[in-house]
Design an enzyme around this catalytic site. Structure first.
Site, PDB file in Angstrom:
ATOM      1  N   ALA A   1      29.119  33.119  34.335  1.00  0.00           N
ATOM      2  CA  ALA A   1      29.277  33.427  32.906  1.00  0.00           C
ATOM      3  C   ALA A   1      28.814  34.851  32.631  1.00  0.00           C
ATOM      4  O   ALA A   1      28.395  35.172  31.525  1.00  0.00           O
ATOM      5  CB  ALA A   1      28.489  32.424  32.067  1.00  0.00           C
TER       6      ALA A   1
ATOM      7  N   THR B   1      32.228  51.372  36.684  1.00  0.00           N
ATOM      8  CA  THR B   1      31.774  50.222  37.453  1.00  0.00           C
ATOM      9  C   THR B   1      30.304  49.970  37.159  1.00  0.00           C
ATOM     10  O   THR B   1      29.718  50.599  36.263  1.00  0.00           O
ATOM     11  CB  THR B   1      32.112  50.417  38.958  1.00  0.00           C
ATOM     12  OG1 THR B   1      31.804  49.219  39.650  1.00  0.00           O
ATOM     13  CG2 THR B   1      31.363  51.578  39.590  1.00  0.00           C
TER      14      THR B   1
ATOM     15  N   MET C   1      35.605  36.370  43.967  1.00  0.00           N
ATOM     16  CA  MET C   1      35.849  37.739  43.465  1.00  0.00           C
ATOM     17  C   MET C   1      35.211  38.790  44.371  1.00  0.00           C
ATOM     18  O   MET C   1      35.611  39.944  44.375  1.00  0.00           O
ATOM     19  CB  MET C   1      35.283  37.892  42.053  1.00  0.00           C
ATOM     20  CG  MET C   1      36.122  37.250  40.980  1.00  0.00           C
ATOM     21  SD  MET C   1      35.566  37.861  39.383  1.00  0.00           S
ATOM     22  CE  MET C   1      36.575  36.872  38.297  1.00  0.00           C
TER      23      MET C   1
ATOM     24  N   LYS D   1      29.542  48.958  32.442  1.00  0.00           N
ATOM     25  CA  LYS D   1      30.731  48.470  31.727  1.00  0.00           C
ATOM     26  C   LYS D   1      30.450  48.174  30.245  1.00  0.00           C
ATOM     27  O   LYS D   1      31.329  48.313  29.406  1.00  0.00           O
ATOM     28  CB  LYS D   1      31.316  47.242  32.425  1.00  0.00           C
ATOM     29  CG  LYS D   1      31.943  47.579  33.777  1.00  0.00           C
ATOM     30  CD  LYS D   1      32.583  46.372  34.424  1.00  0.00           C
ATOM     31  CE  LYS D   1      33.084  46.721  35.822  1.00  0.00           C
ATOM     32  NZ  LYS D   1      33.748  45.605  36.487  1.00  0.00           N
TER      33      LYS D   1
HETATM   34  P1  NDP Z   1      26.794  39.450  36.368  1.00  0.00           P
HETATM   35  O1  NDP Z   1      25.467  39.928  36.856  1.00  0.00           O
HETATM   36  O2  NDP Z   1      27.256  39.840  35.015  1.00  0.00           O
HETATM   37  O3  NDP Z   1      26.792  37.827  36.399  1.00  0.00           O
HETATM   38  C1  NDP Z   1      26.245  37.147  37.461  1.00  0.00           C
HETATM   39  C2  NDP Z   1      26.638  35.649  37.384  1.00  0.00           C
HETATM   40  O4  NDP Z   1      26.364  35.074  38.662  1.00  0.00           O
HETATM   41  C3  NDP Z   1      25.852  34.844  36.355  1.00  0.00           C
HETATM   42  O5  NDP Z   1      26.707  33.862  35.810  1.00  0.00           O
HETATM   43  C4  NDP Z   1      24.737  34.201  37.207  1.00  0.00           C
HETATM   44  O6  NDP Z   1      24.282  32.971  36.684  1.00  0.00           O
HETATM   45  C5  NDP Z   1      25.509  33.939  38.483  1.00  0.00           C
HETATM   46  N1  NDP Z   1      24.671  33.823  39.687  1.00  0.00           N
HETATM   47  C6  NDP Z   1      23.937  34.793  40.289  1.00  0.00           C
HETATM   48  N2  NDP Z   1      23.360  34.317  41.418  1.00  0.00           N
HETATM   49  C7  NDP Z   1      23.730  33.016  41.529  1.00  0.00           C
HETATM   50  C8  NDP Z   1      23.454  31.991  42.481  1.00  0.00           C
HETATM   51  N3  NDP Z   1      22.678  32.218  43.543  1.00  0.00           N
HETATM   52  N4  NDP Z   1      24.010  30.773  42.294  1.00  0.00           N
HETATM   53  C9  NDP Z   1      24.810  30.541  41.230  1.00  0.00           C
HETATM   54  N5  NDP Z   1      25.097  31.469  40.275  1.00  0.00           N
HETATM   55  C10 NDP Z   1      24.563  32.697  40.435  1.00  0.00           C
HETATM   56  O7  NDP Z   1      27.827  39.857  37.510  1.00  0.00           O
HETATM   57  P2  NDP Z   1      29.397  40.188  37.313  1.00  0.00           P
HETATM   58  O8  NDP Z   1      29.957  39.136  36.445  1.00  0.00           O
HETATM   59  O9  NDP Z   1      29.562  41.606  36.921  1.00  0.00           O
HETATM   60  O10 NDP Z   1      29.968  40.076  38.815  1.00  0.00           O
HETATM   61  C11 NDP Z   1      30.143  38.815  39.455  1.00  0.00           C
HETATM   62  C12 NDP Z   1      30.841  39.008  40.792  1.00  0.00           C
HETATM   63  O11 NDP Z   1      32.182  39.437  40.611  1.00  0.00           O
HETATM   64  C13 NDP Z   1      30.197  40.027  41.720  1.00  0.00           C
HETATM   65  O12 NDP Z   1      30.165  39.481  43.035  1.00  0.00           O
HETATM   66  C14 NDP Z   1      31.110  41.219  41.652  1.00  0.00           C
HETATM   67  O13 NDP Z   1      31.076  41.968  42.862  1.00  0.00           O
HETATM   68  C15 NDP Z   1      32.457  40.525  41.469  1.00  0.00           C
HETATM   69  N6  NDP Z   1      33.491  41.388  40.861  1.00  0.00           N
HETATM   70  C16 NDP Z   1      34.595  41.681  41.604  1.00  0.00           C
HETATM   71  C17 NDP Z   1      35.596  42.489  41.091  1.00  0.00           C
HETATM   72  C18 NDP Z   1      36.799  42.810  41.951  1.00  0.00           C
HETATM   73  O14 NDP Z   1      37.593  43.684  41.564  1.00  0.00           O
HETATM   74  N7  NDP Z   1      37.005  42.118  43.054  1.00  0.00           N
HETATM   75  C19 NDP Z   1      35.513  43.066  39.729  1.00  0.00           C
HETATM   76  C20 NDP Z   1      34.322  42.655  39.017  1.00  0.00           C
HETATM   77  C21 NDP Z   1      33.343  41.864  39.586  1.00  0.00           C
HETATM   78  P3  NDP Z   1      23.048  32.917  35.610  1.00  0.00           P
HETATM   79  O15 NDP Z   1      23.685  33.165  34.266  1.00  0.00           O
HETATM   80  O16 NDP Z   1      22.527  31.535  35.760  1.00  0.00           O
HETATM   81  O17 NDP Z   1      22.081  33.983  36.009  1.00  0.00           O
END
Ligand code: NDP
Length: 276
Positions: free
Chosen positions: A127, A61, A217, A65
């Site tokens: 993304a 986690t 998610m 990853k």
């Molecule tokens: P990352 O850090 O890789 O990506 C974060 C993303 O969120 C980016 O696209 C970022 O945009 C965007 N973002 C962050 N803050 C904001 C905001 N205030 N407004 C709009 N966009 C925002 O995170 P992950 O992809 O690893 O995780 C994303 C979510 O998915 C988390 O909440 C995590 O807990 C959840 N998750 C749940 C799982 C489950 O089993 N239920 C499994 C895996 C993840 P930018 O590119 O512009 O910074």
């Protein structure tokens, strides 16, 4: 007894030990599953120690990853597409890396929530790693349209370009949040981390088609801010990511043990725990 673990930092909050203990009991598999805290600069060493001590596999986690992807010597197609690994299998002569997050999401959407993704219009917000992991499994369901939208739109563009070779019959496109104005979707999936800070992506009104589902998610006690806002803006149904969590675990368990557990009672139990 075969040993498994979830490796992360932090990891104490992880529900994976509880989920896998339930799966093991239900399927009568003799195994142990623990949470291992790896130092931020010590992921590979933690994996090596665990493997040397008899570990058979591990979930990975945040924030490891990508390191898990680099550590694995062979990969599943979905791990290659995601560029990230959440499941390791320790074979005698190599480490195999898989990514079960996207399959967990699709299972939750299509089986638990009864959604028909074939021919549907899907909006994927974010993304980052979670969005990237979800893309190939979602595309495999044959949606009519799939839009990736991100706060930093150039990252959504990159993802759409990366996955276009995997597309058969789906219109895959990227967008900024603002440029979504005038579009409508059947499923809107929040794969941003905005909910962690109680924030909601700044989306235009009118995105939800009739009978549309808003899926976050993230999960927490009660509705997330994204779910509440989506309901106010016309989503007929909302769901959080607890089902995705349990289903990705079921996929990992099946990979390790060759038997797929029944996730429904485990999800029910977690839901009860979360609400008390
Ligand atoms: P990352 O850090 O890789 O990506 C974060 C993303 O969120 C980016 O696209 C970022 O945009 C965007 N973002 C962050 N803050 C904001 C905001 N205030 N407004 C709009 N966009 C925002 O995170 P992950 O992809 O690893 O995780 C994303 C979510 O998915 C988390 O909440 C995590 O807990 C959840 N998750 C749940 C799982 C489950 O089993 N239920 C499994 C895996 C993840 P930018 O590119 O512009 O910074």
């Amino acid at each position: 007894m075969d040993r498994y673990a979830v490796i992360g930092n932090p990891v104490a909050h992880s529900k994976s030990p509880l989920i896998h203990a339930d799966f093991a009991q239900q399927t009568e598999q003799q195994l142990s599953y623990e949470a291992l805290l790896a130092p931020i600069d010590g992921f590979a060493a933690t994996v090596a120690d665990f493997r040397a001590a008899g570990g058979r596999g591990a979930n990975v986690t945040l924030p490891f990853k990508l390191e898990a992807f680099a550590l694995a010597e062979r990969h599943s197609a979905r791990a290659l597409a995601a560029g990230a690994v959440n499941t390791l299998v320790f074979h005698d002569d190599h480490i195999f890396g898989d990514n079960t997050d996207g399959a967990g999401l699709v299972h939750d959407l299509s089986i638990n929530l009864g959604l028909r993704l074939d021919g549907s219009r899907i909006l994927l917000l974010g993304a980052g790693g979670a969005a990237r992991g979800a893309l190939l499994p979602l595309l495999k369901q044959g949606p009519a349209r799939l839009c990736v939208a991100n706060r930093s739109p150039e990252k959504a563009d990159e993802l759409a370009k990366l996955f276009r070779p995997h597309v058969i019959g789906t219109q895959l496109f990227a967008s900024s949040f603002a440029d979504l104005a005038g579009e409508q979707f059947d499923v809107v999936i929040n794969a941003t981390s905005a909910s962690i800070a109680g924030e909601v992506p700044a989306l235009p009104d009118g995105l939800y088609g009739s009978d549309a589902l808003a899926y976050d998610m993230m999960y927490t006690r009660g509705d997330t801010a994204f779910m509440t806002t989506a309901r106010d803006r016309g989503a007929s149904r909302v769901a959080d990511g607890l089902g995705m969590l349990v289903e990705q675990a079921a996929e990992s368990f099946a990979l390790w043990r060759g038997v797929r557990p029944d996730s429904a009672p485990v999800l029910e139990r977690l839901r009860r725990q979360l609400s008390t």
